[in-house]
Design an enzyme around this catalytic site. Structure first.
Site, PDB file in Angstrom:
ATOM      1  N   GLY A 239     -29.642 -88.203 -81.521  1.00  0.00           N
ATOM      2  CA  GLY A 239     -31.039 -87.965 -80.889  1.00  0.00           C
ATOM      3  C   GLY A 239     -31.151 -88.269 -79.541  1.00  0.00           C
ATOM      4  N   GLU A 274     -24.071 -90.875 -83.885  1.00  0.00           N
ATOM      5  CA  GLU A 274     -24.050 -89.526 -84.435  1.00  0.00           C
ATOM      6  C   GLU A 274     -24.624 -88.584 -83.503  1.00  0.00           C
ATOM      7  OE1 GLU A 274     -26.474 -89.236 -88.084  1.00  0.00           O
ATOM      8  OE2 GLU A 274     -25.308 -90.747 -89.263  1.00  0.00           O
ATOM      9  N   GLY A 276     -25.338 -85.135 -81.117  1.00  0.00           N
ATOM     10  CA  GLY A 276     -24.788 -83.727 -81.172  1.00  0.00           C
ATOM     11  C   GLY A 276     -25.331 -83.331 -79.710  1.00  0.00           C
ATOM     12  N   ARG A 277     -26.644 -83.157 -79.404  1.00  0.00           N
ATOM     13  CA  ARG A 277     -26.961 -82.287 -78.506  1.00  0.00           C
ATOM     14  C   ARG A 277     -26.296 -83.009 -77.265  1.00  0.00           C
ATOM     15  NH1 ARG A 277     -32.156 -80.050 -78.537  1.00  0.00           N
ATOM     16  NH2 ARG A 277     -32.575 -81.361 -80.489  1.00  0.00           N
ATOM     17  N   ARG A 313     -33.958 -71.419 -80.397  1.00  0.00           N
ATOM     18  CA  ARG A 313     -34.780 -72.412 -80.039  1.00  0.00           C
ATOM     19  C   ARG A 313     -36.100 -72.076 -79.497  1.00  0.00           C
ATOM     20  NH1 ARG A 313     -33.679 -76.271 -77.036  1.00  0.00           N
ATOM     21  NH2 ARG A 313     -34.297 -77.793 -78.532  1.00  0.00           N
ATOM     22  N   CYS A 345     -37.227 -56.920 -83.016  1.00  0.00           N
ATOM     23  CA  CYS A 345     -38.730 -56.350 -83.428  1.00  0.00           C
ATOM     24  C   CYS A 345     -39.507 -57.573 -83.971  1.00  0.00           C
ATOM     25  CB  CYS A 345     -38.690 -55.146 -84.314  1.00  0.00           C
ATOM     26  SG  CYS A 345     -37.846 -53.718 -83.692  1.00  0.00           S
ATOM     27  N   TYR A 374     -27.148 -76.358 -81.179  1.00  0.00           N
ATOM     28  CA  TYR A 374     -28.375 -75.865 -81.900  1.00  0.00           C
ATOM     29  C   TYR A 374     -28.424 -74.401 -81.361  1.00  0.00           C
ATOM     30  CZ  TYR A 374     -28.660 -80.387 -83.281  1.00  0.00           C
ATOM     31  OH  TYR A 374     -28.446 -81.776 -83.690  1.00  0.00           O
TER      32      TYR A 374
END
Ligand code: LLP
Length: 420
Positions: A239, A274, A276-277, A313, A345, A374
């Site tokens: 996080g 944990e 990620g980002r 995103r 579109c 992501y």
């Protein structure tokens, strides 16, 4: 800090010119930097030096097996949320005993698969899940290693769509309920409680919510231990946010690590993170080519060949991604407001609104920064657009680590029944 810089007037990924990659691979494509991945991993790992810890990379943020293998070589385990992600982690050479399995809706088949492979821990999110896991473990004469994921009811102060630790969120078990669950479930023969876990949200830009949630968790561990439970693992989730723009200054990994250490190290348990980002977000860019530029009702539109299906995103969370020219010369031209849009579109196929940008012409290359997390994982084929390639760079070497599929491959799973 990352390794996407201008050299000789050209944006490079480490030693490789982005324009060279564009010529070989075609646009749009994702490009990842191995050295940036390693740097981010090491900064976080160094902050926990002296503790018994493991960084289980959140596979959902970037599941390319070359990225996972690169992190695995550095010592990372994996945080997964599906059997598919377990397969990816294993394919990347990450050993099952460093895989933690999170998620509110693990199916029986997924649990059986995880048990068969001997993963390190199931982060269980409900009583119902615990009972099914027990049943499946018993049917295999196995014992599932479990941590209950607690929901500490803490406001992560982040985008509502990526908050997970408030009482209205679907994730985890309230602490009081978790206490009852540990107490009532001692007789489940297929379950071995080994720890607790949590994850309160993503892109957190302050330490206070972590501190608050972790303090609740530490108290909870003490209560459990006082009740005779053996708690040897604390999974603190991921996080920590990253800077998407120059003005934002999320906490440094080092300072975050210090909070983790301060609160959990005295408990003498193994600490799992944990992220990620934090590891992969700024280790990736999305490279795209300008197709057209047009004025409509006084607005300037830059239409590029990447679209919302490649990087969701901005349309999903109004997320900001810095947009830079690949040729540095553009930075010397006057900047005027423009909307950067894709060809899909949908009115929401917008990457940036009123962004001050150079005078881009058709065929100019641009890069969306901070697209490593992501990005590719959330892409799709809307408007029958092909998934785009992923390229991994290390120094002067590069490889396509996911090839652009063909239209034939895209269509081959579909069929027209005889009765149509
Ligand atoms: N652990 C669990 C249980 C998670 O659900 C997540 C992310 C992570 C770890 C990793 O969080 P990170 O360190 O990457 O913040 N698609 C959204 C983000 C969704 C995050 C979902 N869970 C976005 O593009 O911002």
């Amino acid at each position: 800090m990352d390794y996407f810089n201008y050299k000789d007037g050209e944006l490079h990924a480490e030693e490789v010119a982005i324009s060279e990659l564009a010529t070989h691979v075609g646009t749009p494509f994702y490009c990842y930097s191995s050295q940036t991945l390693a740097r981010h991993y090491r900064v976080l790992a160094n902050s926990l030096e002296g503790c018994d810890f493991r960084i289980c990379f959140a596979v959902k943020s970037n599941s390319n097996i070359a990225v996972l293998a690169s992190l695995g070589r550095l010592g990372a385990g994996a945080d997964v949320v599906s059997a598919g992600e377990i397969r990816r982690a294993l394919a990347a050479g990450i050993s099952a005993d460093s895989i933690v399995f999170s998620g509110v809706g693990k199916t029986r088949d997924e649990m059986a698969f995880a048990l068969d492979h001997g993963i390190f821990q199931f982060n269980v999110e409900s009583q119902a899940e615990l009972h099914i896991l027990n049943e499946i473990a018993l049917s295999k004469s196995q014992i599932a290693p479990v941590a209950i994921r607690i929901n500490p009811d803490v406001d992560a102060i982040t985008h509502a769509k990526i908050s997970t630790g408030k009482k209205d969120d679907k994730f985890g078990v309230p602490i009081q309920q978790a206490l009852e669950l540990y107490a009532q479930s001692q007789q489940l023969q297929g379950i071995r409680f080994q720890g607790i876990s949590m994850h309160i949200g993503s892109q957190l830009t302050q330490l206070a919510p972590f501190r608050q949630a972790y303090s609740h968790a530490a108290e909870f561990v003490k209560t459990l231990r006082a009740g005779g439970h053996i708690i040897s693992v604390i999974d603190a989730g991921g996080g920590l946010g990253i800077p998407y723009c120059e003005e934002s200054e999320p906490p440094l990994p080092h300072d975050y690590g210090a909070v983790v250490k301060e609160i959990f190290a005295p408990l003498g348990a193994k600490i799992i993170l944990e992220p990620g980002r934090l590891i992969v977000g700024n280790a990736g860019i999305l490279v795209s080519r300008v197709i057209y530029s047009k004025y409509s009702h006084e607005r300037r539109f830059i239409i590029v060949d990447a679209a919302m299906n490649d990087l969701m995103r901005p349309s999903l969370y109004d997320a900001y991604h810095a947009i830079v020219p690949v040729s540095e010369a553009h930075n010397a031209t006057p900047l005027t407001p423009a909307d950067v849009v894709g060809p899909v579109c949908e009115s929401s196929d917008i990457f940036a609104k009123d962004r001050l940008l150079p005078d881009f012409k058709p065929d100019d290359l641009i890069a969306f920064r901070s697209a490593g997390a992501y990005g590719a994982v959330m892409s799709g084929t809307y408007n029958t657009r092909l998934l785009i390639p992923e390229v991994l760079v290390n120094g002067a070497q590069w490889s396509v680590v996911r090839a652009r599929p063909t239209y034939e491959e895209l269509l081959k799973c579909e069929s027209i029944p005889g009765w149509v």
